[in-house]
Design a protein around this motif. Structure first.
Motif, PDB file in Angstrom:
ATOM      1  N   UNK A 158      28.455  10.730  97.999  1.00  0.00           N
ATOM      2  CA  UNK A 158      29.783  10.192  97.713  1.00  0.00           C
ATOM      3  C   UNK A 158      30.831  11.283  97.792  1.00  0.00           C
ATOM      4  N   UNK A 159      32.003  10.898  98.253  1.00  0.00           N
ATOM      5  CA  UNK A 159      33.153  11.795  98.261  1.00  0.00           C
ATOM      6  C   UNK A 159      34.320  11.063  97.604  1.00  0.00           C
ATOM      7  N   UNK A 160      34.893  11.676  96.587  1.00  0.00           N
ATOM      8  CA  UNK A 160      36.088  11.139  95.961  1.00  0.00           C
ATOM      9  C   UNK A 160      37.281  11.817  96.625  1.00  0.00           C
ATOM     10  N   UNK A 161      38.123  11.016  97.250  1.00  0.00           N
ATOM     11  CA  UNK A 161      39.279  11.537  97.982  1.00  0.00           C
ATOM     12  C   UNK A 161      40.520  11.280  97.137  1.00  0.00           C
ATOM     13  N   UNK A 162      41.160  12.359  96.700  1.00  0.00           N
ATOM     14  CA  UNK A 162      42.359  12.263  95.879  1.00  0.00           C
ATOM     15  C   UNK A 162      43.574  12.277  96.791  1.00  0.00           C
ATOM     16  N   UNK A 173      36.399  15.742  96.471  1.00  0.00           N
ATOM     17  CA  UNK A 173      35.269  16.186  95.663  1.00  0.00           C
ATOM     18  C   UNK A 173      34.018  15.482  96.171  1.00  0.00           C
ATOM     19  N   UNK A 174      32.997  16.257  96.481  1.00  0.00           N
ATOM     20  CA  UNK A 174      31.756  15.707  97.028  1.00  0.00           C
ATOM     21  C   UNK A 174      30.662  15.861  95.979  1.00  0.00           C
ATOM     22  N   UNK A 223      35.525   7.062  98.329  1.00  0.00           N
ATOM     23  CA  UNK A 223      36.349   6.235  97.448  1.00  0.00           C
ATOM     24  C   UNK A 223      37.646   7.010  97.232  1.00  0.00           C
ATOM     25  N   UNK A 224      38.735   6.310  97.411  1.00  0.00           N
ATOM     26  CA  UNK A 224      40.057   6.920  97.296  1.00  0.00           C
ATOM     27  C   UNK A 224      40.609   6.671  95.904  1.00  0.00           C
ATOM     28  N   UNK A 225      41.206   7.715  95.335  1.00  0.00           N
ATOM     29  CA  UNK A 225      41.827   7.615  94.018  1.00  0.00           C
ATOM     30  C   UNK A 225      43.179   8.308  94.065  1.00  0.00           C
ATOM     31  N   UNK A 226      44.078   7.850  93.212  1.00  0.00           N
ATOM     32  CA  UNK A 226      45.418   8.416  93.176  1.00  0.00           C
ATOM     33  C   UNK A 226      45.422   9.676  92.311  1.00  0.00           C
TER      34      UNK A 226
END
Length: 124
Positions: free
Chosen positions: A49-53, A42-43, A93-96
């Motif tokens: 910022x990009x949230x990388x799931x 998600x950008x 930022x990486x998230x689970x």
């Protein structure tokens, strides 16, 4: 003028998902990280910022994997800046992503209690 059914953030997110997926796969192999894969990116609208799931093969190792990927985020960003045609690569930022775990839990609960679903079918 025809309306666009897609946004630039969606296109950038899809491209980032492909590229980061390749980088994460290589990092898992090279750095001995727990096996994980990129499920979505998600950008933000301003592309800062990009949230990388990510999903992990073994959910109990997910925190370790996310921590290691967040430490490698700067290296990933440098690599992406050379590979992609973007003026500025977003910070990551990486998230689970626990949606797979939740789906498996629901599936397990449904399989565990099949009597309730079969009694509803026989009422007809």
């Amino acid at each position: 003028m025809p309306s666009r059914d897609f946004k630039r953030t969606d296109r950038v997110g899809a491209e980032l998902r492909r590229e980061i997926g390749t980088l994460v796969h290589a990092a898992v192999r090279d750095h001995g990280l727990p096996s994980c894969s990129v499920s979505d990116v998600e950008v933000t609208r301003d592309l800062d910022w990009a949230t990388v799931w990510v999903t992990a093969l073994l959910p109990e190792q997910s925190k370790e994997a996310v921590k290691a990927l967040n430490e490698l985020a700067g290296e990933f960003r440098r690599t992406l800046s050379r590979q992609m045609r973007l003026r500025r690569v977003p910070e990551m930022r990486f998230k689970y992503d626990d949606s797979v775990d939740k789906g498996e839990r629901i599936d397990h609960l449904l399989r565990e209690n099949p009597a309730s679903s079969s009694s509803e079918d026989s009422d007809d």
